[in-house]
Design a protein around this motif. Structure first.
Motif, PDB file in Angstrom:
ATOM      1  N   TYR A 155       0.835  -1.192   0.000  1.00  0.00           N
ATOM      2  CA  TYR A 155       0.000   0.000   0.000  1.00  0.00           C
ATOM      3  C   TYR A 155       0.872   1.244   0.000  1.00  0.00           C
ATOM      4  O   TYR A 155       1.897   1.301   0.697  1.00  0.00           O
ATOM      5  N   LEU A 156       0.449   2.254  -0.765  1.00  0.00           N
ATOM      6  CA  LEU A 156       1.069   3.571  -0.730  1.00  0.00           C
ATOM      7  C   LEU A 156       0.046   4.518  -0.123  1.00  0.00           C
ATOM      8  O   LEU A 156      -1.093   4.604  -0.597  1.00  0.00           O
ATOM      9  N   ILE A 157       0.450   5.265   0.905  1.00  0.00           N
ATOM     10  CA  ILE A 157      -0.472   6.149   1.616  1.00  0.00           C
ATOM     11  C   ILE A 157       0.038   7.584   1.551  1.00  0.00           C
ATOM     12  O   ILE A 157       1.222   7.850   1.781  1.00  0.00           O
ATOM     13  N   GLY A 158      -0.875   8.504   1.259  1.00  0.00           N
ATOM     14  CA  GLY A 158      -0.529   9.923   1.167  1.00  0.00           C
ATOM     15  C   GLY A 158      -0.332  10.572   2.519  1.00  0.00           C
ATOM     16  O   GLY A 158      -0.300   9.908   3.566  1.00  0.00           O
TER      17      GLY A 158
ATOM     18  N   GLY B  24      -5.718   9.085  14.183  1.00  0.00           N
ATOM     19  CA  GLY B  24      -7.004   8.401  14.124  1.00  0.00           C
ATOM     20  C   GLY B  24      -7.376   8.007  12.708  1.00  0.00           C
ATOM     21  O   GLY B  24      -7.870   6.903  12.464  1.00  0.00           O
ATOM     22  N   ALA B  25      -7.131   8.913  11.768  1.00  0.00           N
ATOM     23  CA  ALA B  25      -7.427   8.607  10.365  1.00  0.00           C
ATOM     24  C   ALA B  25      -6.538   7.479   9.855  1.00  0.00           C
ATOM     25  O   ALA B  25      -7.007   6.596   9.120  1.00  0.00           O
TER      26      ALA B  25
ATOM     27  N   LEU C  41      -7.917   3.928   8.485  1.00  0.00           N
ATOM     28  CA  LEU C  41      -7.629   3.470   7.129  1.00  0.00           C
ATOM     29  C   LEU C  41      -6.997   2.088   7.146  1.00  0.00           C
ATOM     30  O   LEU C  41      -7.367   1.210   6.341  1.00  0.00           O
ATOM     31  N   LEU C  42      -6.066   1.869   8.060  1.00  0.00           N
ATOM     32  CA  LEU C  42      -5.424   0.553   8.138  1.00  0.00           C
ATOM     33  C   LEU C  42      -6.429  -0.521   8.556  1.00  0.00           C
ATOM     34  O   LEU C  42      -6.374  -1.655   8.068  1.00  0.00           O
TER      35      LEU C  42
ATOM     36  N   PHE D 129      -5.330  -4.257   7.437  1.00  0.00           N
ATOM     37  CA  PHE D 129      -3.869  -4.286   7.465  1.00  0.00           C
ATOM     38  C   PHE D 129      -3.358  -5.333   8.438  1.00  0.00           C
ATOM     39  O   PHE D 129      -3.815  -5.429   9.580  1.00  0.00           O
ATOM     40  N   SER D 130      -2.407  -6.130   7.975  1.00  0.00           N
ATOM     41  CA  SER D 130      -1.776  -7.144   8.806  1.00  0.00           C
ATOM     42  C   SER D 130      -0.263  -6.935   8.799  1.00  0.00           C
ATOM     43  O   SER D 130       0.373  -7.054   7.741  1.00  0.00           O
TER      44      SER D 130
END
Length: 281
Positions: A4-7, A14-15, A19-20, A25-26
């Motif tokens: 995953y690429l996250i901005g 909290g966000a 999102l994870l 997400f593991s």
């Protein structure tokens, strides 16, 4: 093993955790690349750093301009501004560990698919004269100073808008400043790669004589895939060779994660809406 690429998270812990959770997400299976600006402007900067540190090598950040601003503030080079939210880190009992961890993160990362195509990750952009390999080399050249004993001296000369173009003959602070500004601040530039730091509009509102850095003719990274953040007014871009993933989480937009397949062409966008943590202006 999803990637995953996250901005830009910008202190919105909290966000990030929502999102994870949204993508299931593991840590034992997944890898997450954070495209810079982990902290500042949002309300939970220290929580973001601690969370990422605890997850270890499955979280792979790179440095953005706000992350460098944290280091400059910690070393007394710049005072935190009225809109900054760095005090939770600067006053933390584990401040030294947090600052050391952020200083060890690179300014650029790259991964390769089985077909040999490269994906370059930076916070803001790349100058048209730089190939992917040159970008990585220049990023590492600067990072060797950031992660070592030269950091205080480096920070003293990091700020400034000049030189605003690349010349391979540059040395010292001029050379460092161009590299840092391109990788962490650029949005618009001329066709020749002279950077502008006054404009932050959307791409279609480019001032006269300027264009988005990725629109420069003969850009050497045009055949590579480049992923970046930094430019919230640009919004989401998902083209075969370009991904822009700063979707304005801290401004009440979304936090975005692009899930990429092994060959980079298979992509799935994941987003969660965010409460506005800071007002523009």
């Amino acid at each position: 093993m999803p990637t995953y690429l996250i901005g830009d998270v910008q202190g919105c812990h909290g966000a990030l955790t929502r999102l994870l959770n949204h993508i299931s997400f593991s840590p034992s299976r997944d890898t997450v690349y954070l495209l810079g600006d982990l902290i500042n402007r949002g309300p939970e900067s220290v929580e973001v750093l601690r969370y990422c540190m605890e997850l270890g090598d499955v979280i792979k950040p790179l440095l953005g301009n706000h992350d460098l601003h944290l280091l400059a503030s910690a070393y007394g080079v710049r005072k935190p501004g009225k809109r900054d939210t760095l005090q939770s880190i600067l006053n933390a009992p584990d401040r030294a560990a947090l600052l050391h961890w952020i200083s060890q993160q690179p300014l650029a990362r790259s991964i390769q698919n089985p077909q040999g195509q490269r994906l370059l990750m930076v916070h803001a952009g790349v100058l048209p004269q730089w190939s992917l390999e040159e970008t990585l080399q220049l990023a590492d050249e600067v990072h060797q100073q950031i992660k070592g004993e030269a950091l205080p001296q480096f920070l003293m000369h990091m700020y400034g808008n000049l030189p605003n173009h690349w010349d391979n003959s540059f040395t010292g602070s001029d050379r460092n400043r161009v590299i840092v500004n391109a990788l962490t601040r650029i949005r618009f530039c001329t066709a020749q790669g002279a950077m502008d730091f006054e404009s932050s509009e959307a791409a279609d509102a480019a001032p006269a004589g300027l264009m988005p850095w990725f629109g420069c003719p003969d850009r050497k990274t045009a055949q590579d895939i480049v992923a970046f953040g930094h430019w919230s007014t640009l919004g989401l871009v998902n083209r075969p060779n370009l991904m822009a993933l700063d979707t304005g989480c801290v401004w009440g937009g979304c936090l975005s994660a692009m899930e990429i397949g092994a060959d980079f062409s298979e992509r799935q966008l994941h987003q969660i809406h965010c409460e506005q943590a800071q007002k523009p202006g």
